[in-house]
Structures are given as structure tokens and as C-alpha cells.
Motif scaffolding. Structure first.
Motif, PDB file in Angstrom:
ATOM      1  N   LEU A 119      53.902  52.466  64.813  1.00  0.00           N
ATOM      2  CA  LEU A 119      52.801  53.376  64.494  1.00  0.00           C
ATOM      3  C   LEU A 119      52.630  53.387  62.986  1.00  0.00           C
ATOM      4  N   VAL A 120      51.380  53.263  62.540  1.00  0.00           N
ATOM      5  CA  VAL A 120      51.050  53.196  61.127  1.00  0.00           C
ATOM      6  C   VAL A 120      50.278  54.460  60.768  1.00  0.00           C
ATOM      7  N   GLU A 121      50.673  55.119  59.693  1.00  0.00           N
ATOM      8  CA  GLU A 121      49.928  56.318  59.291  1.00  0.00           C
ATOM      9  C   GLU A 121      48.588  55.912  58.682  1.00  0.00           C
ATOM     10  N   VAL A 122      47.557  56.634  59.076  1.00  0.00           N
ATOM     11  CA  VAL A 122      46.220  56.427  58.508  1.00  0.00           C
ATOM     12  C   VAL A 122      45.748  57.749  57.908  1.00  0.00           C
ATOM     13  N   PRO A 123      44.942  57.679  56.871  1.00  0.00           N
ATOM     14  CA  PRO A 123      44.457  58.913  56.256  1.00  0.00           C
ATOM     15  C   PRO A 123      43.677  59.775  57.255  1.00  0.00           C
ATOM     16  N   ASP A 124      43.798  61.072  57.081  1.00  0.00           N
ATOM     17  CA  ASP A 124      43.083  62.019  57.941  1.00  0.00           C
ATOM     18  C   ASP A 124      42.559  63.161  57.072  1.00  0.00           C
ATOM     19  N   PRO A 125      41.604  62.848  56.182  1.00  0.00           N
ATOM     20  CA  PRO A 125      41.144  63.864  55.234  1.00  0.00           C
ATOM     21  C   PRO A 125      40.531  65.096  55.883  1.00  0.00           C
ATOM     22  N   TYR A 131      47.637  68.309  59.495  1.00  0.00           N
ATOM     23  CA  TYR A 131      47.859  67.289  60.519  1.00  0.00           C
ATOM     24  C   TYR A 131      47.973  65.922  59.860  1.00  0.00           C
ATOM     25  N   ARG A 132      48.737  65.038  60.507  1.00  0.00           N
ATOM     26  CA  ARG A 132      48.838  63.645  60.103  1.00  0.00           C
ATOM     27  C   ARG A 132      48.465  62.791  61.307  1.00  0.00           C
ATOM     28  N   THR A 133      47.855  61.629  61.042  1.00  0.00           N
ATOM     29  CA  THR A 133      47.441  60.748  62.129  1.00  0.00           C
ATOM     30  C   THR A 133      48.143  59.406  61.990  1.00  0.00           C
ATOM     31  N   PHE A 134      48.660  58.932  63.133  1.00  0.00           N
ATOM     32  CA  PHE A 134      49.346  57.647  63.210  1.00  0.00           C
ATOM     33  C   PHE A 134      48.609  56.789  64.234  1.00  0.00           C
ATOM     34  N   TRP A 135      48.580  55.477  63.972  1.00  0.00           N
ATOM     35  CA  TRP A 135      47.770  54.568  64.774  1.00  0.00           C
ATOM     36  C   TRP A 135      48.589  53.387  65.243  1.00  0.00           C
ATOM     37  N   GLN A 136      48.343  52.982  66.471  1.00  0.00           N
ATOM     38  CA  GLN A 136      48.969  51.783  67.014  1.00  0.00           C
ATOM     39  C   GLN A 136      47.903  50.684  66.996  1.00  0.00           C
ATOM     40  N   PRO A 137      48.026  49.683  66.114  1.00  0.00           N
ATOM     41  CA  PRO A 137      46.974  48.696  65.908  1.00  0.00           C
ATOM     42  C   PRO A 137      46.645  47.808  67.114  1.00  0.00           C
ATOM     43  N   ALA A 173      37.422  49.742  62.851  1.00  0.00           N
ATOM     44  CA  ALA A 173      36.363  50.212  61.947  1.00  0.00           C
ATOM     45  C   ALA A 173      36.614  51.657  61.519  1.00  0.00           C
ATOM     46  N   GLU A 174      37.065  52.497  62.437  1.00  0.00           N
ATOM     47  CA  GLU A 174      37.349  53.888  62.054  1.00  0.00           C
ATOM     48  C   GLU A 174      38.534  53.965  61.101  1.00  0.00           C
ATOM     49  N   VAL A 175      39.555  53.157  61.349  1.00  0.00           N
ATOM     50  CA  VAL A 175      40.715  53.139  60.454  1.00  0.00           C
ATOM     51  C   VAL A 175      40.286  52.688  59.060  1.00  0.00           C
TER      52      VAL A 175
END
Length: 183
Positions: A119-125, A131-137, A173-175
Motif C-alpha cells: 500500500l502506497v500513501e497518496v496525498p489526501d488534502p 485522515y490518511r489515504t493508502f492505495w494499492q496500485p 488518474a485520481e492518484v
């Protein structure tokens, strides 16, 4: 957390599906798998979502006569903290057993990494710093985690480090859009 309910979350994050359902599946296909006990909501005739308690599926369409196209699904993990047994359908309990009221992110992440699913953290302004957001590519799944408390946005009965929700998909694209906005 029981190994079975943890396996449920791991399956969703790893595959980007829920009991084999893709975010793009039709309302009929979702009903076929999850059953007909849901609340149906719509802002207009071009968007609809069905609330199954723990999970919500979302669809949209360009015109009223067009078929519904699946947009995404969300696991509302935070709802389990209210200990309402009806949130977890028999379909989930029959396959995965008992669900506990909280999902600890560190445990989920550690087990996913052992499977080779990072899981990679992505910005979540929009939700920072609470909250923090993590993404599975590969699976395109996002996991939102509580990072701090705020009297307006942090749910009762949850702690820092608890998973708030799991969403599929979060597109490349969202990431990239989030990363560009944070730069």
C-alpha cells in the motif's frame, strides 16, 4: 479481529472486488450476489447507490434511458464500531464469519505486505490532517485511515490507526491528480 473477517478485507484490497463483484457490475448482478435487502438512493436520475450496510455500490448513466454503469463501491468499515449486527449481511457472515467493530490499519498493511500487496500513501488534502489515504496500485483500491481527531469529522468509537473506509477503484488518474495538487 477474527482471521476470517480480516481475510475479507485482504481479499477486497488484493483483488479490487467484493465477493467477486467488480465496481463496474450492474445493479442486477450486485443484487444477485448480495441480495435484495438494501436501501436505494438517488440524487437525480443519472446517479444511484445501494446501501447494504457495510458496503455501498454506486452507478451512473448519461441519460435516463441508458443502462446503469458501475462507478465504485465503498466498504464503510467505520459503521461496524456501532456494533449493529444488521450491517454485516448473512452473505458476508456465511463466508467470513464474525466481523469485529474495528479494523486496525497496521495489521491489515502488515498482512498485505506479507502477501506481496503493498500500500502506497497518496496525498489526501481534502481530509488531512485527520485522515490518511493508502492505495494499492494493482487492484486500484484505496484505504482511508483515521490519523487524528476532530470534533466534527472523527466518528465516535474509533481510534487513530483504525480503517475508516475502503474504496474501489481509485484510478491512476485520481492518484496523479492528488499528487499534483499536493505539490
Amino acid at each position: 479481529m477474527t482471521p476470517y473477517s480480516l481475510a475479507f478485507y485482504m481479499d477486497v484490497v488484493t483483488t479490487g472486488t467484493l465477493l467477486g463483484l467488480r465496481p463496474t457490475d450492474s445493479p442486477d448482478r450486485v443484487t444477485e450476489v448480495l441480495g435484495s435487502r438494501f436501501g436505494e438512493n438517488s440524487f437525480d436520475r443519472q446517479s444511484m447507490w445501494r446501501d447494504y450496510g457495510l458496503v455501498e455500490f454506486f452507478w451512473d448513466r448519461a441519460r435516463t434511458n441508458d443502462p446503469w454503469k458501475g462507478h465504485h463501491f465503498t466498504l464503510q468499515v467505520h459503521r461496524l464500531a456501532y456494533r449493529n449486527r444488521t450491517l454485516v449481511s448473512e452473505t458476508f457472515r456465511d463466508r467470513y464469519g464474525r466481523f469485529t467493530p474495528r479494523l486496525r490499519f497496521d495489521k491489515l498493511r502488515r498482512l498485505l505486505e506479507r502477501r506481496g500487496v503493498p500500500l502506497v500513501e497518496v496525498p489526501d488534502p481534502a481530509n488531512a490532517p485527520y485522515y490518511r489515504t493508502f492505495w494499492q496500485p494493482v487492484s486500484k483500491v484505496a484505504v482511508m485511515v483515521i490519523a487524528g481527531y476532530d470534533e466534527y469529522s472523527t466518528p465516535d468509537n474509533l481510534r487513530v490507526g483504525d480503517v475508516y473506509s475502503i474504496v474501489a477503484p481509485m484510478t491512476d488518474a485520481e492518484v496523479e491528480w492528488r499528487r499534483a495538487g499536493a505539490a
